[in-house]
Design an enzyme around this catalytic site. Structure first.
Site: not given
Length: 256
Positions: A168, A56-57, A52, A130, A108, A54
């Protein structure tokens, strides 16, 4: 195949799978940990799998692609650093000689996907980003409770020995909430103890398995009588399975 969880940021894992020569990496939010692992193991990066959009990915995707030429795969309907191969549910990705089936798992984010392989070194493997965590699930930033419930149902239907590679290290906090929801769950109590011992040794609690999550994860157990009763004590208006799930997720959002 070697499966490695590369710790990053405060609690992220970038999953790396390699055969001693080539590697794939999942959701690299930063290039540095990946480059260090490639150098340490003398590997060439061939594929980048993104679940996805975001940051941090995805934050390391462009740099890794530029340095290695690795092929980037990601969800068709989300903004991923170009160039990348757009994927929809039911598509197949071939990486390291492994066939991954793409699953649509919105909730998410609106276009979140997961990657499932039926057999890698003797057991199935799931990269779920996530959507599913050990003992929990992702917050609903873009999708609806009904979408997330359906996504988790699809993941829960995978073989029980499927290794769950979530993105995570949220397990201990998730399990504290799970114990509040279902205090009589003995499997949950035992799993919490196992995970606490792993973290005391500085080890990841992941990967989990689908069978474990079916037994301990309240978000996969939201139709179980004990979970429904617990949720309704907090949200009496939760009457159907979607409203129970929505109330469970809202309870977790505010849990201390």
């Amino acid at each position: 195949m070697d499966l490695i969880a590369l710790p990053a940021f405060q609690d992220n894992y970038f999953w790396m799978l390699h055969n001693g020569r080539q590697a794939l990496v999942v959701d690299p939010g930063s290039a540095a940990p990946v480059l260090a692992a490639l150098q340490q193991h003398d590997l060439a990066l061939s594929s980048i799998l993104v679940t996805h959009h975001h940051a941090d990915h995805t934050g390391g995707v462009a740099e890794l692609h530029g340095l290695t030429g690795a092929t980037v795969y990601g969800p068709a309907h989300e903004r991923i650093p170009e160039p990348f191969h757009r994927l929809n549910g039911g598509d197949r990705v071939q990486a390291l000689g492994i066939s991954f089936r793409v699953m649509d798992v919105p909730g998410h984010t609106a276009g979140h996907i997961a990657y499932f392989a039926t057999e890698v070194d003797g057991a199935p493997l799931l990269f779920c980003g996530d959507t599913l965590f050990s003992g929990g699930c992702g917050r609903l930033f873009e999708g609806t409770p009904a979408q997330m419930l359906a996504s988790l149902d699809a993941l829960a239907a995978l073989p029980g020995n499927t290794r769950v590679c979530a993105a995570h290290e949220y397990t201990l906090s998730n399990l504290r909430f799970a114990r509040a929801v279902e205090p009589g769950n003995q499997a949950l109590a035992e799993y919490q103890g196992q995970c606490e011992r792993l973290r005391e040794q500085g080890l990841p609690t992941l990967p989990s398995t689908i069978a474990t999550e079916r037994a301990i994860n309240p978000f996969l157990r939201s139709r179980e009588g004990a979970v429904v009763q617990s949720v309704r004590a907090h949200a009496p208006s939760a009457t159907d399975e979607v409203s129970v799930f929505a109330a469970l997720r809202e309870w977790k959002n505010n849990f201390q």
